[in-house]
Design an enzyme around this catalytic site. Structure first.
Site, PDB file in Angstrom:
ATOM      1  N   ASP A  11      -2.418  -7.359  -5.631  1.00 38.15           N
ATOM      2  CA  ASP A  11      -3.140  -6.724  -4.605  1.00 38.15           C
ATOM      3  C   ASP A  11      -3.047  -8.127  -3.523  1.00 38.15           C
ATOM      4  OD1 ASP A  11      -5.924  -7.877  -2.628  1.00 38.15           O
ATOM      5  OD2 ASP A  11      -7.094  -7.575  -4.787  1.00 38.15           O
ATOM      6  N   VAL A  12      -2.756  -7.191  -2.888  1.00 39.87           N
ATOM      7  CA  VAL A  12      -2.219  -8.157  -1.109  1.00 39.87           C
ATOM      8  C   VAL A  12      -3.388  -9.697  -0.828  1.00 39.87           C
ATOM      9  CG1 VAL A  12      -0.860  -6.389   0.021  1.00 39.87           C
ATOM     10  CG2 VAL A  12      -2.865  -6.562   0.580  1.00 39.87           C
ATOM     11  N   SER A  59      -4.980   0.540  14.142  1.00 35.92           N
ATOM     12  CA  SER A  59      -5.114   1.697  14.404  1.00 35.92           C
ATOM     13  C   SER A  59      -5.789   1.575  15.440  1.00 35.92           C
ATOM     14  CB  SER A  59      -6.224   1.629  13.288  1.00 35.92           C
ATOM     15  OG  SER A  59      -7.421   3.075  13.840  1.00 35.92           O
ATOM     16  N   GLY A 100       1.201  -1.121  -0.349  1.00 35.90           N
ATOM     17  CA  GLY A 100       0.632  -0.302  -0.217  1.00 35.90           C
ATOM     18  C   GLY A 100       0.701   0.948   0.120  1.00 35.90           C
ATOM     19  N   ALA A 101       1.776   1.150  -0.486  1.00 31.92           N
ATOM     20  CA  ALA A 101       3.053   2.566  -0.497  1.00 31.92           C
ATOM     21  C   ALA A 101       2.874   3.223  -1.735  1.00 31.92           C
ATOM     22  CB  ALA A 101       4.407   1.549  -0.773  1.00 31.92           C
ATOM     23  N   ARG A 120       0.910   6.051  -1.982  1.00 28.71           N
ATOM     24  CA  ARG A 120       0.331   6.802  -1.374  1.00 28.71           C
ATOM     25  C   ARG A 120       0.595   7.110   0.470  1.00 28.71           C
ATOM     26  NH1 ARG A 120      -5.815   7.059  -2.410  1.00 28.71           N
ATOM     27  NH2 ARG A 120      -6.847   6.009  -0.624  1.00 28.71           N
ATOM     28  N   LYS A 123      -8.231  -4.663  12.519  1.00 26.18           N
ATOM     29  CA  LYS A 123      -7.707  -3.994  13.288  1.00 26.18           C
ATOM     30  C   LYS A 123      -6.684  -4.336  14.669  1.00 26.18           C
ATOM     31  CE  LYS A 123      -6.098  -0.651   9.554  1.00 26.18           C
ATOM     32  NZ  LYS A 123      -4.583  -1.547   9.156  1.00 26.18           N
ATOM     33  N   TYR A 142     -13.641  -3.238  10.397  1.00 26.38           N
ATOM     34  CA  TYR A 142     -12.256  -2.076  10.264  1.00 26.38           C
ATOM     35  C   TYR A 142     -11.774  -2.436  11.689  1.00 26.38           C
ATOM     36  CZ  TYR A 142      -8.398   1.357   9.151  1.00 26.38           C
ATOM     37  OH  TYR A 142      -7.218   2.857   9.307  1.00 26.38           O
TER      38      TYR A 142
END
Ligand code: NAD
Length: 253
Positions: A63-64, A142, A13-14, A16, A158, A154
């Site tokens: 795509d991970v 998070s 996801g690097a 941005r 997390k 989410y």
């Protein structure tokens, strides 16, 4: 460039946000850095940026949550950049909604990117780390892991990453591999800009409201998180494993 190591890192996801800041920071720390995201083209400008100041990198589209894509991406990094012994599981998405309105698709999408993605990437890279008897895995959790209205998917993912972190730390410690998690609070990125848009407020309004509750009185920046990643991936952090550090401008409840 400090050039202290001759090691390779992958940041997912690097293209941005926090991932891009982390990739730049790890390149500055002396790692060769694979910038992995959905769109390979979008990764190239991040790589070009740190290569222009002496870093070494590779743009990788994957795509991970896709097992085959992850296997191919990690093999490509190993052959073109070097055996990946640092992994930052940063790729993430939001699909916020209250439980009664949340679709199975939105539940699955969030689980797939955060949990399945971290699992696939960690599984694919661990062999390089255990062979090298050295490795670093950093997972992006998070403050939402502690509960956040409208984020049941989410926050579950997390919180799940925190258990994932502690278990991998137990399994991989004997191979010289540390596994830690960073739980950011409010960080100014496109992800939080999208949150503001979804809430029907401007980013400035959202920031103002949230900052009132942040002891250091400012929103976080991607570099704040990159700095914590830099610590966990450093040589000197080899006795720190299985930890979750909240990087949120103050204590969390
Ligand atoms: P962002 O939305 O700006 O960037 C996320 C990146 O992940 C994007 O480039 C996107 O293309 C990529 N991505 C999404 N799905 C992917 C997939 N399946 N495969 C590969 N790449 C994929 O987000 P950000 O704010 O930089 O957040 C980075 C990480 O930090 C995420 O895991 C996020 O959940 C976490 N985080 C962010 C905040 C915040 O306030 N911004 C707070 C806590 C945690």
């Amino acid at each position: 460039m400090s050039g202290e190591q001759n090691r390779t890192a992958i940041v997912t996801g690097a293209a941005r946000g926090i991932g891009a800041a982390t990739a730049r920071r790890l390149a500055h720390d002396g790692f060769a850095v694979a910038v992995l995201d959905l769109d390979e083209q979008a990764c190239k400008s991040v790589v070009a940026e740190f290569e222009s100041v002496g870093g070494r990198g590779l743009a990788v589209g994957a795509d991970v949550s896709d097992e085959e894509a992850v296997t191919a991406a990690v093999e490509r990094v190993a052959s073109e950049l070097g055996a990946p012994t640092v992994l930052v599981n940063n790729a993430g998405i939001l699909r916020d909604n209250l439980l009664f309105k949340m679709t199975v698709t939105d539940w699955d999408a969030v689980m797939n990117v955060h949990l399945r993605g971290a699992f696939l990437m960690s599984r694919a890279t661990q062999k390089y780390m255990t062979e090298a008897k050295w490795g670093r895995i950093v997972n992006l959790s998070s403050t939402s892991a502690l509960g956040n209205r409208g984020q049941v998917n989410y926050s579950a993912a997390k919180a799940g990453l925190q258990g994932f972190t502690k278990t991998l730390a137990l399994e991989l410690g004997r191979f010289g591999v540390t596994v830690n998690a960073i739980a950011p609070g409010f960080i100014a990125t496109e992800m939080t800009q999208a949150t503001a848009a979804r809430m029907g407020v401007s980013f400035e309004e959202l920031t103002k409201t949230l900052v009132e509750r942040i002891p250091v009185n400012r929103p976080g920046t991607p570099d704040d998180i990159a700095h914590a990643v830099s610590f966990f991936t450093s040589e000197g952090a080899s006795y720190v494993s299985g930890q979750v550090i909240y990087v949120a401008g103050g204590p969390t409840t």
